[in-house]
Scaffold this motif. Sequence first.
Motif, PDB file in Angstrom:
ATOM      1  N   MET A  75     -22.008  19.033  47.038  1.00 51.13           N
ATOM      2  CA  MET A  75     -21.680  20.356  47.589  1.00 51.13           C
ATOM      3  C   MET A  75     -20.366  20.878  47.004  1.00 51.13           C
ATOM      4  SD  MET A  75     -22.614  20.092  51.608  1.00 51.13           S
ATOM      5  CE  MET A  75     -24.257  19.685  52.150  1.00 51.13           C
ATOM      6  N   THR A  76     -20.289  22.167  46.875  1.00 47.09           N
ATOM      7  CA  THR A  76     -19.087  22.777  46.330  1.00 47.09           C
ATOM      8  C   THR A  76     -18.098  23.024  47.461  1.00 47.09           C
ATOM      9  OG1 THR A  76     -20.248  24.870  46.520  1.00 47.09           O
ATOM     10  CG2 THR A  76     -20.209  23.851  44.351  1.00 47.09           C
ATOM     11  N   HIS A  77     -17.454  21.954  47.881  1.00 43.21           N
ATOM     12  CA  HIS A  77     -16.576  22.040  49.058  1.00 43.21           C
ATOM     13  C   HIS A  77     -15.421  23.014  48.851  1.00 43.21           C
ATOM     14  CE1 HIS A  77     -18.512  18.961  51.462  1.00 43.21           C
ATOM     15  NE2 HIS A  77     -18.639  18.226  50.368  1.00 43.21           N
ATOM     16  N   ASN A  78     -15.013  23.227  47.587  1.00 49.65           N
ATOM     17  CA  ASN A  78     -13.920  24.170  47.358  1.00 49.65           C
ATOM     18  C   ASN A  78     -14.304  25.580  47.775  1.00 49.65           C
ATOM     19  OD1 ASN A  78     -15.795  24.063  45.172  1.00 49.65           O
ATOM     20  ND2 ASN A  78     -14.385  25.250  43.912  1.00 49.65           N
ATOM     21  N   ILE A  79     -15.572  25.940  47.593  1.00 51.14           N
ATOM     22  CA  ILE A  79     -16.032  27.259  48.024  1.00 51.14           C
ATOM     23  C   ILE A  79     -15.999  27.344  49.545  1.00 51.14           C
ATOM     24  CG2 ILE A  79     -18.049  28.774  48.161  1.00 51.14           C
ATOM     25  CD1 ILE A  79     -18.756  27.949  45.350  1.00 51.14           C
ATOM     26  N   TYR A  80     -16.517  26.308  50.218  1.00 47.94           N
ATOM     27  CA  TYR A  80     -16.546  26.330  51.666  1.00 47.94           C
ATOM     28  C   TYR A  80     -15.142  26.402  52.255  1.00 47.94           C
ATOM     29  CZ  TYR A  80     -21.362  24.726  51.122  1.00 47.94           C
ATOM     30  OH  TYR A  80     -22.669  24.613  50.772  1.00 47.94           O
ATOM     31  N   THR A  81     -14.273  25.611  51.695  1.00 50.19           N
ATOM     32  CA  THR A  81     -12.915  25.545  52.232  1.00 50.19           C
ATOM     33  C   THR A  81     -12.226  26.895  52.144  1.00 50.19           C
ATOM     34  OG1 THR A  81     -12.763  23.227  51.599  1.00 50.19           O
ATOM     35  CG2 THR A  81     -10.695  24.387  52.030  1.00 50.19           C
ATOM     36  N   ALA A  82     -12.521  27.634  51.079  1.00 51.15           N
ATOM     37  CA  ALA A  82     -11.796  28.875  50.829  1.00 51.15           C
ATOM     38  C   ALA A  82     -12.510  30.123  51.335  1.00 51.15           C
ATOM     39  CB  ALA A  82     -11.537  29.015  49.324  1.00 51.15           C
ATOM     40  N   THR A  83     -13.742  29.983  51.843  1.00 46.92           N
ATOM     41  CA  THR A  83     -14.576  31.154  52.110  1.00 46.92           C
ATOM     42  C   THR A  83     -14.775  31.382  53.596  1.00 46.92           C
ATOM     43  OG1 THR A  83     -15.738  30.815  50.019  1.00 46.92           O
ATOM     44  CG2 THR A  83     -16.785  32.243  51.620  1.00 46.92           C
ATOM     45  N   ARG A  84     -14.648  32.641  53.977  1.00 48.13           N
ATOM     46  CA  ARG A  84     -14.830  33.058  55.364  1.00 48.13           C
ATOM     47  C   ARG A  84     -15.800  34.232  55.396  1.00 48.13           C
ATOM     48  NH1 ARG A  84     -12.361  37.081  58.511  1.00 48.13           N
ATOM     49  NH2 ARG A  84     -11.133  37.674  56.697  1.00 48.13           N
ATOM     50  N   ILE A  85     -16.606  34.305  56.442  1.00 46.34           N
ATOM     51  CA  ILE A  85     -17.459  35.473  56.631  1.00 46.34           C
ATOM     52  C   ILE A  85     -16.594  36.583  57.212  1.00 46.34           C
ATOM     53  CG2 ILE A  85     -19.428  36.429  57.876  1.00 46.34           C
ATOM     54  CD1 ILE A  85     -20.688  33.660  57.794  1.00 46.34           C
ATOM     55  N   ARG A  86     -16.422  37.648  56.463  1.00 42.59           N
ATOM     56  CA  ARG A  86     -15.520  38.715  56.899  1.00 42.59           C
ATOM     57  C   ARG A  86     -16.252  39.859  57.592  1.00 42.59           C
ATOM     58  NH1 ARG A  86     -15.726  43.340  53.960  1.00 42.59           N
ATOM     59  NH2 ARG A  86     -16.746  43.267  51.919  1.00 42.59           N
ATOM     60  N   GLY A  87     -17.584  39.928  57.422  1.00 44.62           N
ATOM     61  CA  GLY A  87     -18.284  41.038  58.056  1.00 44.62           C
ATOM     62  C   GLY A  87     -19.787  40.894  57.987  1.00 44.62           C
ATOM     63  N   LEU A  88     -20.461  41.723  58.758  1.00 51.83           N
ATOM     64  CA  LEU A  88     -21.918  41.716  58.830  1.00 51.83           C
ATOM     65  C   LEU A  88     -22.393  43.154  58.912  1.00 51.83           C
ATOM     66  CD1 LEU A  88     -24.150  39.561  61.182  1.00 51.83           C
ATOM     67  CD2 LEU A  88     -24.338  42.045  61.231  1.00 51.83           C
ATOM     68  N   SER A  89     -23.383  43.500  58.096  1.00 54.87           N
ATOM     69  CA  SER A  89     -24.038  44.800  58.243  1.00 54.87           C
ATOM     70  C   SER A  89     -25.480  44.576  58.637  1.00 54.87           C
ATOM     71  CB  SER A  89     -23.971  45.618  56.945  1.00 54.87           C
ATOM     72  OG  SER A  89     -24.837  45.095  55.961  1.00 54.87           O
ATOM     73  N   VAL A  90     -26.037  45.493  59.404  1.00 54.95           N
ATOM     74  CA  VAL A  90     -27.422  45.378  59.824  1.00 54.95           C
ATOM     75  C   VAL A  90     -28.062  46.760  59.765  1.00 54.95           C
ATOM     76  CG1 VAL A  90     -26.733  45.525  62.272  1.00 54.95           C
ATOM     77  CG2 VAL A  90     -28.993  44.620  61.649  1.00 54.95           C
ATOM     78  N   ARG A  91     -29.270  46.821  59.200  1.00 51.23           N
ATOM     79  CA  ARG A  91     -29.924  48.111  58.966  1.00 51.23           C
ATOM     80  C   ARG A  91     -31.378  48.057  59.440  1.00 51.23           C
ATOM     81  NH1 ARG A  91     -27.720  49.257  52.825  1.00 51.23           N
ATOM     82  NH2 ARG A  91     -28.684  51.306  53.098  1.00 51.23           N
ATOM     83  N   ASP A  92     -31.842  49.185  59.928  1.00 50.25           N
ATOM     84  CA  ASP A  92     -33.210  49.357  60.427  1.00 50.25           C
ATOM     85  C   ASP A  92     -34.065  49.886  59.279  1.00 50.25           C
ATOM     86  OD1 ASP A  92     -35.572  50.184  61.640  1.00 50.25           O
ATOM     87  OD2 ASP A  92     -34.586  51.033  63.402  1.00 50.25           O
ATOM     88  N   ILE A  93     -34.872  49.018  58.658  1.00 44.49           N
ATOM     89  CA  ILE A  93     -35.673  49.380  57.497  1.00 44.49           C
ATOM     90  C   ILE A  93     -37.143  49.396  57.894  1.00 44.49           C
ATOM     91  CG2 ILE A  93     -36.256  48.821  55.105  1.00 44.49           C
ATOM     92  CD1 ILE A  93     -33.266  49.541  55.600  1.00 44.49           C
ATOM     93  N   ARG A  94     -37.819  50.524  57.635  1.00 48.77           N
ATOM     94  CA  ARG A  94     -39.224  50.653  58.023  1.00 48.77           C
ATOM     95  C   ARG A  94     -40.025  51.295  56.889  1.00 48.77           C
ATOM     96  NH1 ARG A  94     -38.995  52.649  64.398  1.00 48.77           N
ATOM     97  NH2 ARG A  94     -36.900  51.810  64.830  1.00 48.77           N
ATOM     98  N   PHE A  95     -41.270  50.840  56.758  1.00 48.99           N
ATOM     99  CA  PHE A  95     -42.180  51.368  55.757  1.00 48.99           C
ATOM    100  C   PHE A  95     -43.410  51.944  56.460  1.00 48.99           C
ATOM    101  CE2 PHE A  95     -39.732  47.981  53.809  1.00 48.99           C
ATOM    102  CZ  PHE A  95     -39.281  48.573  52.631  1.00 48.99           C
ATOM    103  N   PRO A  96     -43.895  53.118  56.043  1.00 52.43           N
ATOM    104  CA  PRO A  96     -44.987  53.799  56.754  1.00 52.43           C
ATOM    105  C   PRO A  96     -46.369  53.242  56.401  1.00 52.43           C
ATOM    106  CG  PRO A  96     -44.259  55.148  54.922  1.00 52.43           C
ATOM    107  CD  PRO A  96     -43.342  53.952  54.953  1.00 52.43           C
ATOM    108  N   THR A  97     -46.573  51.950  56.589  1.00 54.84           N
ATOM    109  CA  THR A  97     -47.834  51.309  56.193  1.00 54.84           C
ATOM    110  C   THR A  97     -49.013  51.737  57.053  1.00 54.84           C
ATOM    111  OG1 THR A  97     -47.172  49.396  57.511  1.00 54.84           O
ATOM    112  CG2 THR A  97     -46.745  49.291  55.156  1.00 54.84           C
ATOM    113  N   SER A  98     -48.753  52.291  58.230  1.00 60.18           N
ATOM    114  CA  SER A  98     -49.860  52.717  59.096  1.00 60.18           C
ATOM    115  C   SER A  98     -50.658  53.856  58.482  1.00 60.18           C
ATOM    116  CB  SER A  98     -49.337  53.135  60.467  1.00 60.18           C
ATOM    117  OG  SER A  98     -48.506  54.270  60.363  1.00 60.18           O
ATOM    118  N   LEU A  99     -50.062  54.589  57.561  1.00 56.50           N
ATOM    119  CA  LEU A  99     -50.756  55.720  56.942  1.00 56.50           C
ATOM    120  C   LEU A  99     -51.995  55.276  56.177  1.00 56.50           C
ATOM    121  CD1 LEU A  99     -47.707  57.782  55.621  1.00 56.50           C
ATOM    122  CD2 LEU A  99     -49.063  58.198  57.684  1.00 56.50           C
ATOM    123  N   GLU A 100     -51.992  54.029  55.679  1.00 59.71           N
ATOM    124  CA  GLU A 100     -53.138  53.498  54.934  1.00 59.71           C
ATOM    125  C   GLU A 100     -53.834  52.367  55.691  1.00 59.71           C
ATOM    126  OE1 GLU A 100     -54.220  54.878  52.216  1.00 59.71           O
ATOM    127  OE2 GLU A 100     -52.549  56.307  52.090  1.00 59.71           O
TER     128      GLU A 100
END
Length: 468
Positions: free
Chosen positions: A1-26
């Motif tokens: 494992m690349t422990h140097n990445i883990y040691t230095a890395t933090r989750i700074r943010g999260l984005s979440v999006r509502d994605i929809r496709f109109p598949t009911s049309l077909e």
Amino acid sequence: MTHNIYTATRIRGLSVRDIRFPTSLESDGSDAIHPDPDYSCTYVILYTDTDFKGHGISFTIGRGNELVVEAVKSLSHLVVGKDLKDIYEDFAGTWRALTSESQLRWVGPEKGVIHLAVAAIVNALWDLWARTEHKPLWKLLVDMEPEKLVSTIDFRYIGDVLTKEEAVTMLKEMQHGREAREERMLTRGYPAYTTAAGWLGYSQEKIERLLKQFMAQGWRHFKIKVGQDIEDDKRRCKIVRDIIGQDMTLMVDANQKWDVDQAISWMKELAPYKPLWIEEPTSPDDVLGHAKIAEALKPLGIGVASGEMCQNRVIFKQMLQAGALNYCQIDACRVGGVNEVLAIYLMAKKFNVPVCPHAGGVGLCEMVQHLQIWDYISVSGTTKDRIIEYVDHLIEHFKTPRKINHCHYLAPKVPGYSVEMWEKSLLDYEFPYGAKWNALFDEGRYKDPRKGPPPWVEHRVKGDIIHR
């Protein structure tokens, strides 16, 4: 494992999006319970203080996707601000924190909207982990020491059936021959079946045309939807059998339409068409009902398949204990993401029940290929009685979509969980203000839910939590 990445890395943010496709049309995706699905996903991106990002999704079919989006926002504080090292060195603890938040668990626990939200976040965490290791997810799982992989699983509620020690032993017993099995997945791939010709809303002409098209491509396993009308089901099963012949495989799927006794009587009428299995014949929570159906259909040579809407590992545990499943169908985001899916695979191994994943939708094919390939290499060691669902809808929206060769999934080679979508697709299909939805509303093809201008122009930042 690349422990140097883990040691230095933090989750700074999260984005979440509502994605929809109109598949009911077909009528794409239509079945006995869901006649008008708009394939959708809650799309999560985890941002770190490096260039690495994690992408995760949870699949829905339209209305209600906004509920999962809001649930993700409510859970986001449990991962934002955390160091990757702390997450991945106690991944089972992180998973339990997400599923056991003292107040949010009341609107679960470990089921429904809240669990779909957990899956979106957890899948993004695994995608991020695989990217930091520069491996596709299946390879990350295969290369883990058995003890490390088992440490990612929360065994609460299933220890009476499967212990950590048993799980480690299972994995160690399958290490011999692993390299050859891995090479097979890279060169030949994992066998697949298609549902793309069998949606309930399709006309006879369309079913016939698609069946012939898929057969010309080499497909030999087909699934169709049933459950609304017995005479129409017999007509459609006959159409399929007449085209594919007696030597090819037919499966049928009722999507939870029937009561228990109704399922038994209905399937006795469809038995002459020799279906391999009936999928989701009744309520996904009815363990004893599934067991009764399985026992009644056994003399007819028809198996019972279920699991795409099983709430969690506990329902799967009971299904397996009761002999209610001949085919175990995991879904990549109905339960709480990869961690919980791993537990289900290992329980299925103990009960000697083959896993045949549910796929299709938005990104499900991309995800389940990783899981089933890991199962073949590290758990089951066989493709006998095992097959992955495949549909070709929406493939164009993914940066690294599944690759099919001679009706087999080829093992992905790109790092991650294969669910990253093109930014243009996200912008076009973000609901309700994406360009494609704006056009459909303006044309009057959907009821317009827009209320004024979009509430956002770019990501809004509040501390270290980013929401779209």
